[in-house]
Design an enzyme around this catalytic site. Sequence first.
Site, mmCIF file in Angstrom:
data_model
loop_
_atom_site.group_PDB
_atom_site.id
_atom_site.type_symbol
_atom_site.label_atom_id
_atom_site.label_comp_id
_atom_site.label_asym_id
_atom_site.label_seq_id
_atom_site.Cartn_x
_atom_site.Cartn_y
_atom_site.Cartn_z
ATOM 1 N N HIS A 1 0.869 -1.176 0.000
ATOM 2 C CA HIS A 1 0.000 0.000 0.000
ATOM 3 C C HIS A 1 0.912 1.235 0.000
ATOM 4 O O HIS A 1 2.027 1.191 0.519
ATOM 5 C CB HIS A 1 -0.855 0.088 1.265
ATOM 6 N N ASP B 103 2.148 2.134 3.412
ATOM 7 C CA ASP B 103 3.160 1.217 3.952
ATOM 8 C C ASP B 103 4.560 1.733 3.642
ATOM 9 O O ASP B 103 5.489 1.582 4.428
ATOM 10 C CB ASP B 103 3.062 -0.176 3.311
#
EC number: 5.3.1.5
Length: 435
Positions: A100, A103
């Site tokens: 993501h 992240d």
Amino acid sequence: MSTIFDRLPHIRYAGPEATDPFALRYYDAKRVVLGRSMEDWLRPAVAYWHSFVGNGLDPFGAPTHQRPWFSGDPVQAAHQKAEAAFVFLEKLGLPFFCFHDRDVAPEGGTLRESNALLDRVLETVQAQMQRTGIRLLWGTANLFSHPRYMAGAATNPDPEVFAYAAGQVKHVLEATHRLGGANYVLWGGREGYDTLLNTDLRQEDAQLGRFLNLVVEHKHRIGFPGTILIEPKPMEPTKHQYDRDVATVYGFLSRHGLLGEVKLNIEANHATLAGHSFEHEIATAAALGILGSLDMNRGDPQNGWDTDQFPNNAQDLSLAMLEVVRAGGLGQGGVNFDAKIRRQSIDPEDLLHAHVGGIDTTARALLIAERILRDGGLERAREERYAGWKSGFGQQVMQGQVSLEALAEHAATHPPPQPRSGRQEALENIAARFA
């Protein structure tokens, strides 16, 4: 730079008799299974979020996993995390990873700042990809953590939030394309509702359909060759998710003209939360032509939520892999370990043990599926059960050559059909014989 993963060993295949806890017993990447390499069947990936972002936090206690990049300047820490992540990926030896946007890089004060921060850190990620040869299975945008998304992203009652989410997805889709990603995933996040008292279902469905069509249009505009994927989930974080299960998502795609454009990324734990088995969801997606990729994990049968544990039961998983093989594989998709180590597993070695067990369990399940198919007993039983539909009267019915009146006349002039055993127990014994 040195990382906490430097002292971990490189993982190697050693065969089923190996006792070294850091040796692979079943995952032999180049082993040929039903005409294709094991790596080609599975295309395994590490999940960036659980592996390098997860900190052991739970609703009742503080984080327990200490990592060097959890403190200090957020941008410097993000670069440090990326370098450490690729050391771990090298040690493990799997070909892919997934991420993501949040992240990889921290949130900025504005969308432009957030996108710029992501691009800066992705330069490090791209350099590490080039150094190691590790590829991106899929990217996605986090449209659920920030408070702006508490009422959803695409389904938010505020069009300004819809626009912000669209800008975020646009940038991450383009980044995924730049990194050579094979797929782009849209996880529903908070696309659902907590109460019907403040929810317009028709409006939110229309918004979600418009949003996904915009994503598909932009995919073609930029020439992204990968697959757009949706990940079904029935609940959590919302009471009711709109992408509840495979059948629900298929109806949504059909309703909004997206069949042929979007496939599914199916998670084992989400399947069980929806009241299905993992193999049911895979078989349904394959039958409907929308099977794309898999999140490989499991839930705890005593807990009714998404525990995201690494798979450890090859016999159970073999039925899921059987459906994957029957479908001809996952195409551009793969299996990613959307799973996290337990709160008390605090050492870097624990993360490596978890992935060794997860990939070995998956590989062993694939080998069991191979043995089941080579035996042929299950396939023959299924063919025999439906044999009446393959020729003669059954084929006439399926081809539209028989009216309801003709069917009634047929039933009236032929002996009543007699029940035939489904032989479930015998078939379960066949499947269990190869575990």
